[in-house]
Enzyme design. Structure first.
Site, PDB file in Angstrom:
ATOM      1  N   PRO A 217       0.786  -1.447   0.218  1.00  0.00           N
ATOM      2  CA  PRO A 217      -0.163   0.305  -0.036  1.00  0.00           C
ATOM      3  C   PRO A 217       0.821   1.341   0.067  1.00  0.00           C
ATOM      4  O   PRO A 217       0.312   2.326  -0.231  1.00  0.00           O
ATOM      5  CB  PRO A 217      -0.344  -0.609   1.442  1.00  0.00           C
ATOM      6  N   GLY A 219       3.686   1.664   1.654  1.00  0.00           N
ATOM      7  CA  GLY A 219       5.169   2.598   3.049  1.00  0.00           C
ATOM      8  C   GLY A 219       6.549   2.684   2.125  1.00  0.00           C
ATOM      9  O   GLY A 219       7.280   3.153   3.202  1.00  0.00           O
ATOM     10  N   ASP A 235       1.804  -1.429  -9.091  1.00  0.00           N
ATOM     11  CA  ASP A 235       1.369  -2.305  -8.282  1.00  0.00           C
ATOM     12  C   ASP A 235      -0.352  -3.240  -8.851  1.00  0.00           C
ATOM     13  O   ASP A 235      -0.031  -1.635  -9.598  1.00  0.00           O
ATOM     14  CB  ASP A 235       1.535  -2.212  -6.689  1.00  0.00           C
ATOM     15  N   ASP A 271      10.390  -4.465  -3.748  1.00  0.00           N
ATOM     16  CA  ASP A 271       9.752  -5.086  -2.567  1.00  0.00           C
ATOM     17  C   ASP A 271       8.616  -6.277  -2.704  1.00  0.00           C
ATOM     18  O   ASP A 271       8.100  -6.613  -1.813  1.00  0.00           O
ATOM     19  CB  ASP A 271       9.137  -4.525  -1.406  1.00  0.00           C
ATOM     20  N   LYS A 300      13.178 -12.810  -0.534  1.00  0.00           N
ATOM     21  CA  LYS A 300      12.744 -13.343   0.273  1.00  0.00           C
ATOM     22  C   LYS A 300      13.298 -14.571   0.081  1.00  0.00           C
ATOM     23  O   LYS A 300      13.489 -15.436  -0.813  1.00  0.00           O
ATOM     24  CB  LYS A 300      11.180 -13.479  -0.315  1.00  0.00           C
TER      25      LYS A 300
HETATM   26  N1  SAM Z   1       6.702  -2.343   0.141  1.00  0.00           N
HETATM   27  C1  SAM Z   1       5.066  -2.342   0.474  1.00  0.00           C
HETATM   28  C2  SAM Z   1       5.145  -1.295   0.984  1.00  0.00           C
HETATM   29  O1  SAM Z   1       6.121  -1.031   1.798  1.00  0.00           O
HETATM   30  O2  SAM Z   1       3.630  -1.265   1.669  1.00  0.00           O
HETATM   31  C3  SAM Z   1       4.715  -3.547   0.454  1.00  0.00           C
HETATM   32  C4  SAM Z   1       4.994  -4.878  -0.813  1.00  0.00           C
HETATM   33  S1  SAM Z   1       4.534  -6.464  -0.573  1.00  0.00           S
HETATM   34  C5  SAM Z   1       5.308  -6.504   0.436  1.00  0.00           C
HETATM   35  C6  SAM Z   1       4.350  -6.902  -2.341  1.00  0.00           C
HETATM   36  C7  SAM Z   1       3.966  -6.739  -3.481  1.00  0.00           C
HETATM   37  O3  SAM Z   1       3.970  -6.772  -4.233  1.00  0.00           O
HETATM   38  C8  SAM Z   1       2.255  -6.839  -3.265  1.00  0.00           C
HETATM   39  O4  SAM Z   1       1.458  -5.004  -3.311  1.00  0.00           O
HETATM   40  C9  SAM Z   1       1.973  -7.290  -4.416  1.00  0.00           C
HETATM   41  O5  SAM Z   1       0.258  -7.141  -4.880  1.00  0.00           O
HETATM   42  C10 SAM Z   1       3.161  -6.975  -5.541  1.00  0.00           C
HETATM   43  N2  SAM Z   1       3.522  -7.575  -6.343  1.00  0.00           N
HETATM   44  C11 SAM Z   1       3.909  -9.044  -6.237  1.00  0.00           C
HETATM   45  N3  SAM Z   1       3.812  -9.352  -7.775  1.00  0.00           N
HETATM   46  C12 SAM Z   1       4.113  -8.372  -8.623  1.00  0.00           C
HETATM   47  C13 SAM Z   1       4.066  -7.584  -9.408  1.00  0.00           C
HETATM   48  N4  SAM Z   1       4.383  -9.003 -10.184  1.00  0.00           N
HETATM   49  N5  SAM Z   1       4.315  -6.212  -9.996  1.00  0.00           N
HETATM   50  C14 SAM Z   1       3.742  -5.968  -9.806  1.00  0.00           C
HETATM   51  N6  SAM Z   1       3.954  -5.766  -7.928  1.00  0.00           N
HETATM   52  C15 SAM Z   1       3.740  -7.318  -7.561  1.00  0.00           C
END
Ligand code: SAM
Length: 343
Positions: A217, A219, A235, A271, A300
């Site tokens: 969202p 961060g 995202d 991330d 990860k």
């Molecule tokens: N860094 C974010 C924060 O601080 O709020 C949190 C990120 S969360 C751990 C991982 C995010 O990666 C998710 O919102 C997910 O929708 C996104 N995500 C995963 N695969 C993705 C892709 N191929 N393209 C874009 N976003 C992706």
């Protein structure tokens, strides 16, 4: 016998030990890493002298160690009624003055229970050392009094240039109330731990541009916006409304593995939860193509062979970068965060 004493995340002692063994091997230092599972520390025991150890084991270069200090004594079976006398005797016999004293216990369940002991013992020890003239603000090293258990202590020395400047190697960060997720602390800690103060000033300037892959969202985007850096957030998930009102965030619902900006940006941050090798290859591609100058990204880690996987991933990025640094941050769980700079 000396020991390189490293504090790490509980459960990552094996990775920390493998890393210390590898550093030792690359410097032809003989010794062996010892640890118990989930104790949040590793001691690399060696008969090498302190100077050689200080040159070889530098906290900034280690991935799985939050702190790295050189232990000169390991006292066991301390009498609970009087721990002070043997500890003072050992410090006195070394004959060194220290600029500060940190009394610490590991960041583990067992260690946390020792916090009251560390506080009261630390106060008593500092008082006793002051009385004996053993504390001098201009002395080169800090004393670490590390209690893995109530009756066992490591006495260690560190200097500012080769050790972390925070007790237990944990920078205490306050969660910014307006930030949309706790992950924000990960990027804040990464900037603090992986960049020097001078680099932060030069490389994180208002008006710079960034792309945040896997931004929802927001961060990580919040950290960039907080520094007045224009950010494109990629995202499918929603972005925090207040963050969007900053006017310097563009949200694109695109695939982070396919998106590329038309013009090169200063920063790429990432991330996304994905296989670490896939993320490493993605970051390497951006660096190689000159699509960003700096990258901060999270890897990860898998359940098994975490150390081997870490090395393999960083090698992929290293092949495309001028400089790569990585650390398992306090705010990282089964993951590490890395920084890379384009050639
Ligand atoms: N860094 C974010 C924060 O601080 O709020 C949190 C990120 S969360 C751990 C991982 C995010 O990666 C998710 O919102 C997910 O929708 C996104 N995500 C995963 N695969 C993705 C892709 N191929 N393209 C874009 N976003 C992706």
């Amino acid at each position: 016998m000396n020991a390189v004493l490293c504090y790490c995340r509980a459960g990552f002692e094996n990775e920390c030990a493998l890393e210390l063994d590898a550093v030792a091997a690359s410097h032809s230092i003989k010794g062996q890493s010892r640890f118990d599972a989930n104790t949040a520390f590793v001691a690399f025991e060696t008969s090498s002298d302190e100077r050689a150890l200080r040159d070889a084991f530098v906290w900034r270069d280690l991935i799985f160690a939050r702190q790295c200090v050189i232990a000169f004594a390991h006292l066991r079976d301390l009498p609970r009624a009087d721990r002070l006398t043997p500890i003072l005797a050992s410090i006195e016999s070394r004959g060194e003055l220290f600029n500060d004293v940190w009394t610490e216990a590991p960041d583990s369940d067992e260690g946390k229970a020792l916090a009251p002991l560390c506080k009261s013992f630390g106060n008593a020890l500092i008082g006793a050392l002051r009385q004996r003239g053993r504390i001098d603000a201009n002395a080169p090293r800090r004393l670490h009094v590390f209690f893995p258990k109530g009756d066992t202590v490591f006495l260690a020395a560190s200097d500012d240039s080769t050790s972390a400047p925070w007790p237990l190697g944990i920078p205490r960060l306050k969660f910014p109330r307006e930030a949309p997720s706790r992950s924000t602390l990960k990027l804040e800690e990464a900037f603090l731990v992986l960049l020097s103060a001078a680099e932060r000033e030069r490389w994180l300037k208002p008006g710079m541009s960034a792309v945040d892959l896997g931004a929802s969202p927001g961060g990580w985007t919040w950290q960039l916006v907080h520094r007045s850096i224009r950010t494109t957030a990629i995202d499918n998930g929603p972005m925090d409304r207040a963050l969007m009102q900053s006017g310097i965030v563009t949200h694109l619902r695109e695939d982070g593995f396919r998106y590329r900006p038309r013009k090169a940006v200063d920063w790429l941050v990432c991330d996304m939860v994905e296989q670490p090798k896939r993320i490493a290859a993605l970051i390497a591609g951006w660096l190689r193509d000159g699509a960003c100058r700096y990258a901060m990204f999270n890897l990860k880690l898998p359940m098994k062979k975490r150390y081997d996987e870490t090395r393999a991933c960083l090698d992929i990025v290293r092949a495309a970068a001028l400089d790569v640094r990585a650390r398992q941050l306090f705010h990282d769980r089964e993951e590490i965060t890395a920084f890379a700079r384009a050639r």
